[in-house]
Write a protein that holds these residues in place. Structure first.
Motif, PDB file in Angstrom:
ATOM      1  N   ALA A 136      -4.069 109.459  22.629  1.00 13.15           N
ATOM      2  CA  ALA A 136      -3.896 107.801  22.640  1.00 13.15           C
ATOM      3  C   ALA A 136      -4.966 107.587  23.426  1.00 13.15           C
ATOM      4  CB  ALA A 136      -2.565 108.736  23.467  1.00 13.15           C
ATOM      5  N   THR A 137      -4.617 105.933  23.082  1.00 11.18           N
ATOM      6  CA  THR A 137      -6.057 104.869  23.082  1.00 11.18           C
ATOM      7  C   THR A 137      -5.581 104.816  24.550  1.00 11.18           C
ATOM      8  OG1 THR A 137      -5.177 103.207  22.764  1.00 11.18           O
ATOM      9  CG2 THR A 137      -6.747 104.378  21.040  1.00 11.18           C
ATOM     10  N   PRO A 138      -6.954 103.635  25.460  1.00  8.33           N
ATOM     11  CA  PRO A 138      -6.048 103.662  27.100  1.00  8.33           C
ATOM     12  C   PRO A 138      -5.285 102.143  26.885  1.00  8.33           C
ATOM     13  CG  PRO A 138      -8.942 104.075  26.993  1.00  8.33           C
ATOM     14  CD  PRO A 138      -8.477 104.268  25.278  1.00  8.33           C
ATOM     15  N   LEU A 139      -5.364 101.731  27.917  1.00  9.68           N
ATOM     16  CA  LEU A 139      -4.055 101.009  27.454  1.00  9.68           C
ATOM     17  C   LEU A 139      -4.988  99.535  27.906  1.00  9.68           C
ATOM     18  CD1 LEU A 139      -0.895 102.206  29.872  1.00  9.68           C
ATOM     19  CD2 LEU A 139      -0.919 101.190  27.497  1.00  9.68           C
ATOM     20  N   ILE A 140      -5.071  98.958  27.403  1.00 13.48           N
ATOM     21  CA  ILE A 140      -5.968  97.712  27.822  1.00 13.48           C
ATOM     22  C   ILE A 140      -5.812  96.240  26.973  1.00 13.48           C
ATOM     23  CG2 ILE A 140      -8.541  96.541  27.274  1.00 13.48           C
ATOM     24  CD1 ILE A 140      -9.358  99.935  27.001  1.00 13.48           C
ATOM     25  N   ASP A 141      -5.368  95.487  28.696  1.00 15.89           N
ATOM     26  CA  ASP A 141      -4.740  94.216  27.958  1.00 15.89           C
ATOM     27  C   ASP A 141      -5.608  93.343  27.113  1.00 15.89           C
ATOM     28  OD1 ASP A 141      -6.265  92.616  29.180  1.00 15.89           O
ATOM     29  OD2 ASP A 141      -4.671  92.461  30.849  1.00 15.89           O
ATOM     30  N   ARG A 142      -5.285  92.151  26.689  1.00 17.61           N
ATOM     31  CA  ARG A 142      -5.516  90.840  25.490  1.00 17.61           C
ATOM     32  C   ARG A 142      -6.966  90.696  26.180  1.00 17.61           C
ATOM     33  NH1 ARG A 142      -2.540  86.264  25.781  1.00 17.61           N
ATOM     34  NH2 ARG A 142      -0.913  86.365  26.765  1.00 17.61           N
ATOM     35  N   PHE A 143      -7.602  90.240  27.839  1.00 20.29           N
ATOM     36  CA  PHE A 143      -8.453  90.602  28.560  1.00 20.29           C
ATOM     37  C   PHE A 143      -9.365  91.605  28.373  1.00 20.29           C
ATOM     38  CE2 PHE A 143      -4.281  87.554  29.286  1.00 20.29           C
ATOM     39  CZ  PHE A 143      -4.869  86.268  28.777  1.00 20.29           C
ATOM     40  N   GLY A 144      -9.100  92.027  28.050  1.00 24.28           N
ATOM     41  CA  GLY A 144      -9.939  93.477  28.800  1.00 24.28           C
ATOM     42  C   GLY A 144      -9.568  94.547  29.775  1.00 24.28           C
ATOM     43  N   ARG A 145      -8.501  94.486  30.908  1.00 20.77           N
ATOM     44  CA  ARG A 145      -8.434  94.953  31.378  1.00 20.77           C
ATOM     45  C   ARG A 145      -8.039  96.324  31.247  1.00 20.77           C
ATOM     46  NH1 ARG A 145      -5.349  89.642  34.260  1.00 20.77           N
ATOM     47  NH2 ARG A 145      -3.985  89.980  33.179  1.00 20.77           N
ATOM     48  N   GLN A 146      -8.072  97.247  32.261  1.00 22.37           N
ATOM     49  CA  GLN A 146      -7.650  98.933  31.597  1.00 22.37           C
ATOM     50  C   GLN A 146      -6.255  99.234  32.499  1.00 22.37           C
ATOM     51  OE1 GLN A 146      -9.953 101.787  31.336  1.00 22.37           O
ATOM     52  NE2 GLN A 146      -8.727 103.058  31.341  1.00 22.37           N
ATOM     53  N   ILE A 147      -5.066  98.879  32.066  1.00 18.59           N
ATOM     54  CA  ILE A 147      -4.173  99.561  33.171  1.00 18.59           C
ATOM     55  C   ILE A 147      -4.539 101.230  33.415  1.00 18.59           C
ATOM     56  CG2 ILE A 147      -1.586  99.947  33.717  1.00 18.59           C
ATOM     57  CD1 ILE A 147      -2.955  97.035  32.965  1.00 18.59           C
ATOM     58  N   THR A 148      -4.641 101.166  34.668  1.00 20.90           N
ATOM     59  CA  THR A 148      -4.891 102.951  35.542  1.00 20.90           C
ATOM     60  C   THR A 148      -3.862 102.544  36.934  1.00 20.90           C
ATOM     61  OG1 THR A 148      -6.499 101.917  36.861  1.00 20.90           O
ATOM     62  CG2 THR A 148      -7.156 102.622  35.233  1.00 20.90           C
ATOM     63  N   TYR A 149      -2.797 102.163  36.622  1.00 21.13           N
ATOM     64  CA  TYR A 149      -2.175 101.455  37.824  1.00 21.13           C
ATOM     65  C   TYR A 149      -0.639 101.454  37.617  1.00 21.13           C
ATOM     66  CZ  TYR A 149      -0.715 101.075  43.071  1.00 21.13           C
ATOM     67  OH  TYR A 149       0.033 100.778  44.438  1.00 21.13           O
TER      68      TYR A 149
END
Length: 339
Positions: free
Chosen positions: A10-23
């Motif tokens: 699986a790939t990390p959860l990264i939004d279209r603005f480049g922010r990675q969701i870790t929480y």
């Protein structure tokens, strides 16, 4: 209870603005044993139990997020500890703490149930709890919670401390309600060894009250506190939106969560999932992705597709408005969204 979804690359959860969701903030119930005036209506309509994710499904959702790079999960409500057998979810998620899993499992609570559960949640691996407490004044607490007893909350906080849990007090700052009580609350909490975070009122949900009358700028609160105490900014980051300062006179740490006067959306690393499986990528927006149907009908691949769709739709930020006459930014209340 420990049936996990199959783990796939699986790939990390990264939004279209480049922010990675870790929480991930996961609501386990919309029900609560208090009726706080900034959180819900006096007579809320709670969801039918049949609409809620099962305890096992809550865990499966968490596992999906963990496999995509989420390292911190906070369980919320409503009041999470009023859900029957929720301790089994806490104990199962506690086994996910460690390498390649969670760095931290946390809980937000009003403390009323902690005399019963503090030892068990500490044994399960929770190290920190956020406790909602807006005042120490019994009459004001009773009015804010529509009937609550502050001594019950204080007993719960004492139980958490005895169990070895690190306590952070969360106080919503409200004009004309508790603003003059905040220094006393902060001094008491720091004397007990607890951190404190102050929170601006947010226009989430129609609660039958004028939020423009409730709103109190934390810029003004900090300025007032600085006339009484010496505050030094800290670089500390606990994974959430708070910005911290140290108070020299108390020795304690004070956080400011200011979504209106100090917007922090550019560094947002959070999403919320409701107890019905709705994924909200922004507290201040109505857009949501359903996780319940893909979870029940499509399994892991469908759930991953839903998470990817959420990342593609996550907005840059909220546009909260507490000006006089403004409607709530979203019509769902905070208890349903997850505090």
């Amino acid at each position: 209870m420990d049936r996990r979804l199959p783990v796939s690359p699986a790939t990390p959860l990264i939004d279209r603005f480049g922010r990675q969701i870790t929480y991930l903030r996961l609501s386990v119930t919309d029900r609560c044993d208090l009726r706080c005036v900034y959180c819900m209506k006096a007579r809320p309509e709670f969801l039918p139990k049949a609409d809620l994710l099962t305890l096992e499904e809550l865990t499966l959702v968490c596992d999906a997020f963990i496999s995509r790079g989420v390292t911190k999960i906070r369980l919320t409500g409503g009041e999470p500890l009023v859900r029957k057998d929720v301790i089994t979810v806490i104990e199962t998620l506690g086994t996910r703490i460690g390498p390649a899993g969670l760095d931290e499992l946390c809980l937000t609570t009003n403390a009323t149930q902690l005399p019963k559960y503090a030892d068990r949640i500490a044994a399960a691996g929770i190290r920190r709890v956020n406790i909602s407490l807006d005042t120490l004044e019994p009459d004001v607490y009773r009015r804010l919670t529509r009937g609550g007893d502050v001594n019950v909350a204080l007993t719960g906080i004492a139980a958490a401390k005895r169990a070895g849990l690190k306590v952070k007090i969360n106080a919503v700052a409200m004009a004309g309600v508790n603003e003059t009580h905040l220094p006393g609350l902060i001094a008491w909490a720091h004397g007990e060894g607890h951190d404190v975070s102050l929170i601006e009122v947010m226009p989430v949900g129609e609660i039958g009250a004028d939020r423009s009358a409730q709103f109190l700028s934390l810029e003004n609160v900090r300025a007032a506190l600085a006339r009484q105490w010496s505050l030094t900014d800290l670089p500390d980051n606990t994974g959430g939106p708070a910005r911290y300062a140290r108070i020299a006179e108390t020795g304690g740490r004070l956080g400011f969560i200011s979504p209106l006067t100090g917007n922090f959306c550019d560094t947002c690393n959070r999403v919320r999932v409701t107890c019905t499986g709705e994924l909200y990528t922004c507290l201040g927006k109505s857009g949501r992705i359903d996780l319940r149907q893909p979870l029940r009908e499509g399994g892991r691949d469908a759930l991953d597709d839903a998470l990817d769709a959420a990342m593609a739709s996550k907005p840059l930020g909220h546009d909260f408005d507490v000006s006089p006459g403004a409607a709530a930014s979203v019509d769902r209340d905070m208890a349903r969204t997850g505090g």
